[in-house]
Structure formats: C-alpha cells, structure tokens
Design a protein around this motif. Structure first.
Motif, mmCIF file in Angstrom:
data_model
loop_
_atom_site.group_PDB
_atom_site.id
_atom_site.type_symbol
_atom_site.label_atom_id
_atom_site.label_comp_id
_atom_site.label_asym_id
_atom_site.label_seq_id
_atom_site.Cartn_x
_atom_site.Cartn_y
_atom_site.Cartn_z
ATOM 1 N N GLU A 28 0.839 -1.204 0.000
ATOM 2 C CA GLU A 28 0.000 0.000 0.000
ATOM 3 C C GLU A 28 0.872 1.253 0.000
ATOM 4 O OE1 GLU A 28 -3.382 2.209 2.760
ATOM 5 O OE2 GLU A 28 -2.385 0.426 3.517
ATOM 6 N N GLU A 29 1.859 1.288 0.876
ATOM 7 C CA GLU A 29 2.753 2.449 0.943
ATOM 8 C C GLU A 29 3.533 2.623 -0.356
ATOM 9 O OE1 GLU A 29 3.202 5.018 3.083
ATOM 10 O OE2 GLU A 29 1.354 4.183 3.901
ATOM 11 N N GLU A 30 4.037 1.518 -0.894
ATOM 12 C CA GLU A 30 4.828 1.602 -2.118
ATOM 13 C C GLU A 30 3.983 2.069 -3.300
ATOM 14 O OE1 GLU A 30 6.719 -2.227 -2.499
ATOM 15 O OE2 GLU A 30 8.065 -1.819 -0.823
ATOM 16 N N LYS A 58 12.026 1.272 -21.194
ATOM 17 C CA LYS A 58 11.037 1.779 -20.240
ATOM 18 C C LYS A 58 11.078 0.968 -18.950
ATOM 19 C CE LYS A 58 7.783 3.589 -23.662
ATOM 20 N NZ LYS A 58 6.428 3.502 -24.199
ATOM 21 N N LYS A 59 11.190 -0.344 -19.074
ATOM 22 C CA LYS A 59 11.256 -1.202 -17.884
ATOM 23 C C LYS A 59 12.527 -0.922 -17.087
ATOM 24 C CE LYS A 59 10.365 -5.169 -20.039
ATOM 25 N NZ LYS A 59 10.052 -6.585 -20.252
ATOM 26 N N GLU A 60 13.614 -0.663 -17.784
ATOM 27 C CA GLU A 60 14.877 -0.337 -17.126
ATOM 28 C C GLU A 60 14.753 0.977 -16.348
ATOM 29 O OE1 GLU A 60 19.128 1.148 -18.797
ATOM 30 O OE2 GLU A 60 18.359 -0.712 -19.706
ATOM 31 N N ILE A 61 14.107 1.959 -16.959
ATOM 32 C CA ILE A 61 13.908 3.254 -16.301
ATOM 33 C C ILE A 61 13.035 3.094 -15.052
ATOM 34 C CG2 ILE A 61 12.816 5.526 -16.560
ATOM 35 C CD1 ILE A 61 13.809 5.406 -19.533
ATOM 36 N N LEU A 62 11.955 2.314 -15.169
ATOM 37 C CA LEU A 62 11.087 2.075 -14.008
ATOM 38 C C LEU A 62 11.836 1.309 -12.917
ATOM 39 C CD1 LEU A 62 7.525 1.218 -15.356
ATOM 40 C CD2 LEU A 62 8.274 3.220 -14.106
ATOM 41 N N ASN A 68 13.606 0.426 -4.917
ATOM 42 C CA ASN A 68 13.383 -0.039 -3.554
ATOM 43 C C ASN A 68 12.012 -0.669 -3.320
ATOM 44 O OD1 ASN A 68 15.931 0.908 -2.849
ATOM 45 N ND2 ASN A 68 15.153 2.936 -2.367
ATOM 46 N N VAL A 69 11.185 -0.781 -4.354
ATOM 47 C CA VAL A 69 9.859 -1.357 -4.153
ATOM 48 C C VAL A 69 9.925 -2.874 -4.174
ATOM 49 C CG1 VAL A 69 8.658 0.649 -5.114
ATOM 50 C CG2 VAL A 69 9.167 -1.292 -6.583
ATOM 51 N N VAL A 73 5.468 -5.463 -6.934
ATOM 52 C CA VAL A 73 5.068 -4.169 -7.494
ATOM 53 C C VAL A 73 5.849 -3.905 -8.778
ATOM 54 C CG1 VAL A 73 5.061 -1.666 -7.120
ATOM 55 C CG2 VAL A 73 4.403 -3.200 -5.260
ATOM 56 N N LEU A 74 7.151 -4.101 -8.727
ATOM 57 C CA LEU A 74 7.984 -3.852 -9.899
ATOM 58 C C LEU A 74 7.593 -4.764 -11.064
ATOM 59 C CD1 LEU A 74 10.244 -2.110 -10.948
ATOM 60 C CD2 LEU A 74 11.878 -3.777 -10.082
#
Length: 178
Positions: A28-30, A58-62, A68-69, A73-74
């Motif tokens: 939830e926080e992430e 795009k995936k690399e940038i995210l 740290n997520v 989530v990632l």
C-alpha cells in the motif's frame, strides 16, 4: 479518478498476492509512492508515453526509479509495460489502494479548512464522520482553503459535507433568490 475494468483486474491480482504473503501494508505504501510519482512527474509521464523508447528501456527506467519497491510491485509495472498499458499505472495503484481501504474499513477524506488542523482535530473528525459513511476510520488529508471564511468542508468519496461559512452563505443566497 476511477480506474478502468482492466486496471481493476491488475490491482485485484496484486491485492490477492499481497494478502497471501501478508504484505498488504508494505505494498500500500509503495503504491502510494508509485501513484504520486506517475501523476506528478511530467518527465516520467513523457518517458512512459514515448513511442521512441523500447519496452526494455522503459522497464529499465522504471526499475531504476522504483529500485526499492517490492518485486511484486515492480513486476506488475513491468507487465503493464509489456502489455502496452503504461497509461494505466496510476489507475492500477488507485484501484489497489481502494481495495486496501475496503479491506481495512478505511475511507479517504479531504477536509478543507481555513487553517491547518491539529492531529487531535483530525482524529475527532475521523471518529465522528467515519460511522456516517459506514467505515471504521477516515484517512484525512487536510487542505487549507482561505476562501471558506470559516468552518470546514469534508469530501468523503462522492459525498460532500459543507459546514463552511461560505457554503452556508451560498445556500442562504440560493434560498433568498429561489
């Protein structure tokens, strides 16, 4: 903003994983951070919308932006990119947060006031108004609005409870003119 049916499905899948692994609070926080970043960072929005960048870039940038997520989530973010649904990231986060709120019996509320509210006042609003909307408690976001003149205005979901002086004057004006 209300997410689409597709965004709701991704959010529900992530929500079920979070409950299964007992990491609901962490995700939830992430996802609050992810939602804020995607909505408020124009550079990140431009990168996600750019047709010039490959999915891998795009995936690399995210992955760099959200290093740290939690991997769940990632991986969800990467899956959205793989399926060309980058524009739904904020909606998925929103729907996940809605599911979490339903699970916990919490509602998000915006309290508009002339001055910043103290923690005691926030708790008092939460306890007195939560029962009126059928929830255990309210997560209050205080917004200072000097146009109110006095009093408060509360928005919980689609409900607006207007106890502000400006609202009372507007109602009186409509009553006198109508």
């Amino acid at each position: 903003m209300m997410g689409s049916t597709v965004a709701r499905r991704y959010a529900l899948a992530l929500f079920q994983i979070a409950k299964e692994h007992q990491i609901l609070d962490q995700l939830e926080e992430e996802l609050r951070v992810v939602q804020e970043a995607v909505r408020n960072n124009e550079d990140l929005q431009a990168v996600l919308k750019s047709p010039k960048l490959t999915k891998e870039k795009k995936k690399e940038i995210l992955a760099t932006a959200f290093a740290n997520v939690n991997p769940y989530v990632l991986n969800t973010l990467k899956l959205l990119i793989d399926r060309h649904r980058e524009n739904m990231i904020a909606d998925v986060a929103y729907d996940f947060l809605e599911l979490t709120n339903e699970e916990k019996g919490i509602a998000d509320a915006k309290v508009y006031s002339v001055r910043p509210l103290t923690n005691e006042e926030k708790e008092a609003f939460s306890s007195s108004y939560a029962a009126k909307v059928g929830k255990k408690s309210l997560r209050i976001k205080n917004i200072v609005d000097t146009d109110l003149l006095g009093g408060i205005k509360i928005r919980i979901g689609n409900r607006i409870l207007d106890g502000s002086l400006k609202g009372k004057l507007d109602r009186l004006q409509r009553q006198l003119l109508g």
